[in-house]
Design a protein around this motif. Structure first.
Motif, PDB file in Angstrom:
ATOM      1  N   LYS A  74     123.017  54.267 109.174  1.00 31.47           N
ATOM      2  CA  LYS A  74     123.258  55.171 108.049  1.00 31.47           C
ATOM      3  C   LYS A  74     123.452  54.421 106.738  1.00 31.47           C
ATOM      4  O   LYS A  74     123.284  54.990 105.677  1.00 31.47           O
ATOM      5  N   ILE A  78     117.270  53.434 105.035  1.00 30.45           N
ATOM      6  CA  ILE A  78     115.914  53.492 105.554  1.00 30.45           C
ATOM      7  C   ILE A  78     115.649  54.939 105.959  1.00 30.45           C
ATOM      8  O   ILE A  78     116.575  55.695 106.183  1.00 30.45           O
ATOM      9  N   PHE A  99     119.041  67.739 104.721  1.00 28.06           N
ATOM     10  CA  PHE A  99     120.196  67.241 105.486  1.00 28.06           C
ATOM     11  C   PHE A  99     120.703  65.894 104.956  1.00 28.06           C
ATOM     12  O   PHE A  99     121.877  65.742 104.612  1.00 28.06           O
ATOM     13  N   ALA A 100     119.776  64.945 104.852  1.00 30.24           N
ATOM     14  CA  ALA A 100     120.179  63.597 104.428  1.00 30.24           C
ATOM     15  C   ALA A 100     120.741  63.606 103.005  1.00 30.24           C
ATOM     16  O   ALA A 100     121.679  62.874 102.690  1.00 30.24           O
ATOM     17  N   LEU A 103     124.260  64.963 102.974  1.00 30.32           N
ATOM     18  CA  LEU A 103     125.212  63.959 103.454  1.00 30.32           C
ATOM     19  C   LEU A 103     125.550  62.953 102.361  1.00 30.32           C
ATOM     20  O   LEU A 103     126.603  62.345 102.359  1.00 30.32           O
ATOM     21  N   ARG A 104     124.619  62.784 101.431  1.00 27.48           N
ATOM     22  CA  ARG A 104     124.855  61.849 100.332  1.00 27.48           C
ATOM     23  C   ARG A 104     125.479  62.533  99.125  1.00 27.48           C
ATOM     24  O   ARG A 104     125.598  61.938  98.054  1.00 27.48           O
ATOM     25  N   ARG A 147     111.037  65.073 105.555  1.00 30.01           N
ATOM     26  CA  ARG A 147     112.443  64.742 105.690  1.00 30.01           C
ATOM     27  C   ARG A 147     112.693  63.289 105.281  1.00 30.01           C
ATOM     28  O   ARG A 147     113.743  62.958 104.760  1.00 30.01           O
ATOM     29  N   ARG A 151     114.146  61.266 100.665  1.00 31.33           N
ATOM     30  CA  ARG A 151     115.242  60.324 100.574  1.00 31.33           C
ATOM     31  C   ARG A 151     115.040  59.235  99.532  1.00 31.33           C
ATOM     32  O   ARG A 151     115.985  58.617  99.078  1.00 31.33           O
TER      33      ARG A 151
END
Ligand code: ADP
Ligand code: MG
Lengths: 370, 302
Positions: A74, A78, A99-100, A103-104, A147, A151
């Motif tokens: 995490k 990457i 989602f990612a 989380l950030r 997804r 990022r």
């Protein structure tokens, strides 16, 4: 966006299986690296070590300038596309992709903007409210890529992302990944067992076998100058043909005979052999199917036709040459009218090697002589 | 004609297949009807009678009198409250505890996992009489181990009569019920957690989730069906808590451990008031059905 450095990386699984031996590779910023090799050669293991999903048994891994051996996935920044896609089944496409970012703790409108951008790029805007199980394989594939690209990660990892798709979709997605790469300017590491994907996508490709690196090079390099018999056979469709030959040093010149017939050695190859001071010896001669030519010369090699496959613009001839099976590709334009449709079983033919397009390998080490 | 993936069967074949399916079902169907459906109907029927199940004293139809009496019966109310306390306390604790244990052990080596499963499953397979006798000894007022230890470390001055004290008796029952209830949920959770798609968890880790986040976002939804099943069976088991009561306290002291199940038994087989007991059974069944339906609905909403 980052460089990667893999130094003597090793993976020994519990139970003693050594899946990757001493892997060394420097990856430049924004480079597209493809790891290719037959199933079980350690590609996924290597990729998973880079992702942090698998512990590195020995060696050092740097992302940027930072040693990341002990860094959790995490915190490595990457993104990864899994072979099974691994979409969260209980979330919609939108939730999967955001989602990612959630989380950030990115602001809501930025998350929305990025997800919509990625959906636009991948042409999945229509499906944002659906759950993954209501999507086709190709659409799921896009979501999995989506997804990852929202990022903006340092490194983008893909493990056989196309292998679950049918042939037509695979070709289409391959082209899309090439396009995608221009839009998402970052470092890519892509794993595949398919040499076509490797050749078309990679800036450089790493060919692996049984946990060892066989060769690293640009597609052109590995095609034109395979480091050993394995690479020569692995890259190129149909496979390169191999013959037993005899190399003799005769004063300043090298002479090569295959099945008792003299084979001409091109000037650059002569030069290279001389520089390496290769002695007279038995060799393995490799020549690609598309490079072998039909010939009517007296000293050409003889063969009989086993199977003749009409592929449209060319014919694949499977020949029997003194007990060895070989394949040659002949463009139909080069054939006389009566043979455009193919050859009868048992037809006697003669063929020759073009002087500059043969490869010589050591029968013991299997390495390229030059 | 419509094309389907399955090769379509001719009608004759299909009929033959249906027939043989019923044939195979027949034994269990007979069993089910004879020992479940008919008694259930009889139970409902007799709940409207003053029934002694005795040929010499014929049943007298009393309408809803049994139900009205229930409504006024303080012992039944006490039993119902106790039963609900048992359910409300034991269901969440059993589910949470078994999930916690299962999460801790499911990644262990095979032999360790088996050892833990064995330990927690042992009370389930051991006869409840044997288990209860041991607990009865442990709770004993004079020579029980709890009093011995607590007194030894100076936590209490005088022996506590665990089962004889109305304020502790129900909790003693709940604790025993807990130990005999967690075995199966743990085994179920271990296998459910082992079946969670590993690549989903890995994807969550790569996406930046810590352990807690990947648990709630990935594992928890995946094991939801197991959780629902565990909650429903634990609810039903807790509602039907009986053997413990009979062996330990017979509902005492002063109805402090009276449960609906035990009270039904007492009414029917000690007082021979079958109609009244069956009316309680119907009420209990309605409670269980409504609560289970509510749990299913809740799980679906999520
Ligand atoms: N978890 C594991 N435990 C033991 N051996 C493994 C494990 N995963 C993979 N291997 C072994 O490591 C080798 C490389 O596997 P892998 O990296 O998955 O190959 P590839 O992705 O190139 O097909 C194989 O021989 C495989 O059997
Ligand atoms: Mg793999």
């Amino acid at each position: 966006m980052a460089t990667l450095q893999l130094k003597n990386i090793k993976k020994i699984y519990e139970g003693g299986v050594e899946a990757v031996h001493s892997f060394n590779l420097d990856i430049a910023d924004k480079e597209f690296i493809v790891l290719v090799g037959p199933s079980g050669c350690g590609k996924s293991t290597t990729l998973r070590m880079i992702a942090g999903l698998e512990e590195i048994s020995e060696g050092e891994l740097y992302i940027g300038d930072k040693l990341v051996n002990e860094v959790e996935p995490k915190d490595r920044d990457i993104a990864m596309v899994f072979q099974s896609y691994a979409l969260y089944p209980y979330m919609t496409v939108y939730e999967n992709m955001s989602f990612a970012l959630k989380l950030r703790h990115l602001p809501k409108d930025e998350i929305d903007q990025r997800v919509r951008w990625a959906a636009e790029v991948l042409d999945i805007t229509k499906y944002l409210d659906r759950k993954p199980k209501a999507l086709s394989g190709g659409q799921r594939q896009r979501v999995a890529i989506g997804r990852a690209i929202v990022r903006e990660p340092k490194v983008f990892l893909m493990d056989e992302p196309l292998s679950n798709l049918d042939a037509k979709l695979r070709n289409q997605m391959r082209a899309e990944i090439i396009k995608l790469r221009k839009k998402v300017n970052t470092t890519f590491i892509y794993v595949t067992h398919d040499q076509t994907e490797a050749m078309t996508l990679g800036d450089r490709i790493v060919i692996m076998k049984d946990g060892w690196i066989m060769q690293i090079g640009t597609p052109q390099e590995v095609f034109d100058h395979p480091a050993n018999i394995f690479v020569a056979g692995f890259i190129g469709m149909p496979q390169m043909n191999f013959f037993d030959g005899e190399l003799a040093k005769n004063g300043e010149k090298y002479q090569l005979t295959v099945n008792g017939c003299p084979v001409e050695i091109g000037e650059s190859l002569q030069q290279a052999l001389k520089e390496k001071d290769v002695p007279s010896k038995k060799v393995i001669v490799g020549c690609r199917p598309e490079h072998i030519e039909l010939s009517s010369a007296d000293n050409a090699l003889k063969a009989t036709v086993d199977v003749s496959e009409m592929m449209g613009s060319e014919i694949h001839l499977h020949l029997n040459c003194e007990g060895k099976d070989i394949v040659i590709r002949v463009p139909s334009t080069k054939l006389s009218a009566e043979h455009r449709g193919g050859f009868e079983f048992g037809t006697d033919l003669k063929f020759a090697f073009p002087a500059d397009l043969i490869h010589l390998f050591d029968p013991e080490t299997e390495n390229n002589l030059i | 004609m419509k094309q389907t993936n399955k090769p379509s069967m001719s009608r004759v074949l299909r009929r033959r297949e249906t027939f043989s399916a019923y044939l195979f079902l027949l034994p269990s169907l007979i069993f089910f009807i004879g020992f479940v459906i008919i008694p259930m109907v009889l139970c409902l029927y007799t709940s409207f009678f003053d029934s002694k199940l005795n040929a010499n004293t014929p049943d007298v139809f009393v309408g809803f009198a049994n139900y009205v009496e229930l409504w006024r019966d303080p012992v039944f109310k006490k039993a119902l409250v106790n039963t609900l306390v048992i359910v409300v306390v034991s269901v969440p604790t059993v589910a949470a505890f078994s999930l916690w244990v299962a999460s801790a052990i499911y990644k262990m080596k095979d032999w360790m996992l088996s050892a833990f499963r064995c330990i927690f499953y042992l009370p389930v397979v051991t006869g409840s009489v044997a288990v209860t006798v041991v607990w009865k000894w442990m709770y004993n007022n004079y020579y029980g181990i709890f009093n011995y230890v607590l007194k030894g470390v100076g936590a209490i001055d005088n022996n506590i009569n665990w089962l004889g004290n109305p304020s502790t008796a129900l909790w003693c029952i709940i604790i025993i019920l807990f130990t005999t209830s967690v075995g199966q949920p743990i085994v179920l959770y271990v296998s459910a957690l082992g079946n969670v798609d590993a690549s989903l968890v890995e994807a969550a880790n790569v996406d930046g989730a810590n352990n807690l986040q990947s648990f709630w976002k990935v594992k928890w939804p995946s094991i939801m069906p197991t959780t629902l099943y565990i909650i429903v069976i634990t609810t039903i088991n807790s509602f039907q808590c009986f053997a413990l009561i009979q062996l330990l306290t017979s509902g005492g002291p002063n109805n402090a451990t009276q449960t609906v199940m035990y009270y039904i038994y007492y009414t029917a087989f000690k007082l021979y008031r079958f109609g009244y007991g069956n009316a309680m059974g119907i009420i209990l069944a309605i409670f269980i059905a409504v609560l289970s339906a509510f749990q299913f609905w809740l799980a679906k909403e999520k």
